[in-house]
Design an enzyme around this catalytic site. Structure first.
Site, PDB file in Angstrom:
ATOM      1  CB  ALA A  47      -0.751  -0.132   1.040  1.00  0.00           C
ATOM      2  N   GLY A  49       3.815   1.817  -1.306  1.00  0.00           N
ATOM      3  CA  GLY A  49       5.439   1.767  -2.207  1.00  0.00           C
ATOM      4  C   GLY A  49       5.952  -0.019  -2.962  1.00  0.00           C
ATOM      5  CE  LYS A  66       7.007   0.476   1.797  1.00  0.00           C
ATOM      6  NZ  LYS A  66       7.065  -0.010   3.154  1.00  0.00           N
ATOM      7  CG  ASP A 162       0.093  -4.658   8.336  1.00  0.00           C
ATOM      8  OD1 ASP A 162      -1.072  -5.178   8.558  1.00  0.00           O
ATOM      9  OD2 ASP A 162       0.254  -4.192   7.555  1.00  0.00           O
TER      10      ASP A 162
END
Length: 357
Positions: A47, A49, A66, A162
């Site tokens: 979400a 990159g 990234k 997460d």
């Protein structure tokens, strides 16, 4: 299954970038000229990159990079969290931080990290059909590493928010696992209220219920979900399609909380307004042991799993408490199975018929 995971909500707090919390420090921005990308080697897209493999020109070291769009201001925030969580390399179970560089052509900010082999999600999903479950010793070793990395992260006042198999990377030797992707991380010291964040199937009940002052034990819940997948051949334990559906999936297995198990729950809109409207009868008893009988998981292992998957966060195991459990008294070296390459099993004639478009 992978397609379903991608549809699980990843909700970012839009005001997180302006909240105080993690001590602000200058992040030095290096030159992109010292790296070169490996052609068409995209390691993943998320979400926040895309991640590519690259090589440091001087040392030859392979790294993961990234990319963020020029308009995305979260690069420095994630860099700070990753640098703090990795403890300057002293946390061996968080992916290593190598700095930030800027692409002079596009203006994109690029986070440079340690390059790993694959994700835990990929390994679990790509095991051949009919493969036996992972041995309990393997599950224990992987969980010891993840809990150890999480404890150090929490000691640094960082909540990941997460943790899931997609955000757990495996080393080349398959003997180490490391937590990655701090795009949704926050500091424990940030101002209330805290907004929900993360991936639906791994979100803790208190976050789904809108508790504004959740703490680091939301990561403990996520680790419990990861542990269940390690035991259960990569199958996610709770698979709702929205917040209320996810809560129903949780309570159907673990039982609906009452005033003796979680007093705060009865005051939530879900308990007062949603549950009376449900046509289905949710379970009042905990059936987790039925899902993971002793043939799958020992008594001590189950105590860790159920301790992480406790709905009431005040009674849930912290990472530090879980590591003190007798299940971890003896931890073997981690030996995850090697990821199978389906193409290697094809006859040579079939390999030649593969067409890339």
């Amino acid at each position: 299954m992978a397609a379903s995971v991608k549809t699980a909500a990843a909700v970012c707090n839009p005001t997180a970038a302006v909240k105080p919390g993690l001590k602000r420090k200058r992040i030095a921005v290096g030159s992109m000229d010292q790296y070169e990308f490996e052609d068409t080697c995209c390691l993943g897209v998320g979400a926040f990159g895309a991640v590519f493999k690259a090589r440091h020109r001087a040392t030859g070291q392979t790294v993961a990079m990234k990319r963020y769009s020029p308009a995305d201001h979260t690069a420095f925030r994630e860099a700070r969290f990753l640098e703090e969580a990795s403890c300057g390399g002293a946390n061996p179970f968080v992916v290593g931080y190598h700095g930030v560089v800027r692409d002079p052509v596009t203006g994109e900010m690029i986070l440079v990290m340690e390059c790993m082999a694959a994700s835990l999600h990929d390994l679990l999903c790509q095991r051949p059909r009919g493969s036996p479950p992972l041995p309990e010793a393997t599950v224990r070793a992987a969980m010891w590493q993840l809990l150890s990395g999480t404890k150090k992260m929490h000691d640094a006042h960082i909540i990941h928010r997460d943790i899931k198999p997609q955000n757990v990377l495996i080393g080349e030797s398959h003997s180490v696992v490391k937590i990655c992707d701090f795009g949704l991380a926050m500091s424990i010291d940030e101002r209330l209220p805290y907004a929900p964040a993360g991936t639906l199937w791994y979100q803790a009940p208190e976050m789904l219920l809108g508790k504004p002052d959740y703490d680091e034990k939301v990561d403990s819940w996520s680790l419990g979900c990861v542990m269940a997948e390690l035991i259960n051949k990569g199958r996610p334990l709770f698979q709702g399609f929205h917040d209320d559906g996810q809560l129903c999936a949780i309570f159907d297995l673990l039982g609906v909380p009452d005033d003796s198990t979680w007093p705060w729950f009865s005051s939530t809109p879900f308990a007062r307004e949603v549950m009376p409207e449900l046509d289905m009868q949710l379970q009042r008893c905990n059936r987790l042991r039925n899902r993971f009988p002793e043939t799958k998981l020992s008594t001590e292992g189950f105590e860790v799993l159920s301790g992480l998957l406790t709905c009431n966060p005040e009674k849930r195991l912290t990472a530090a408490a879980a590591l003190k459990h007798p299940w971890f008294a003896k931890v073997d070296d981690l030996e995850l199975p090697k990821k199978e390459n389906p193409a290697s099993a094809l006859p040579k004639r079939q390999k030649l018929r593969v067409v890339f478009v």
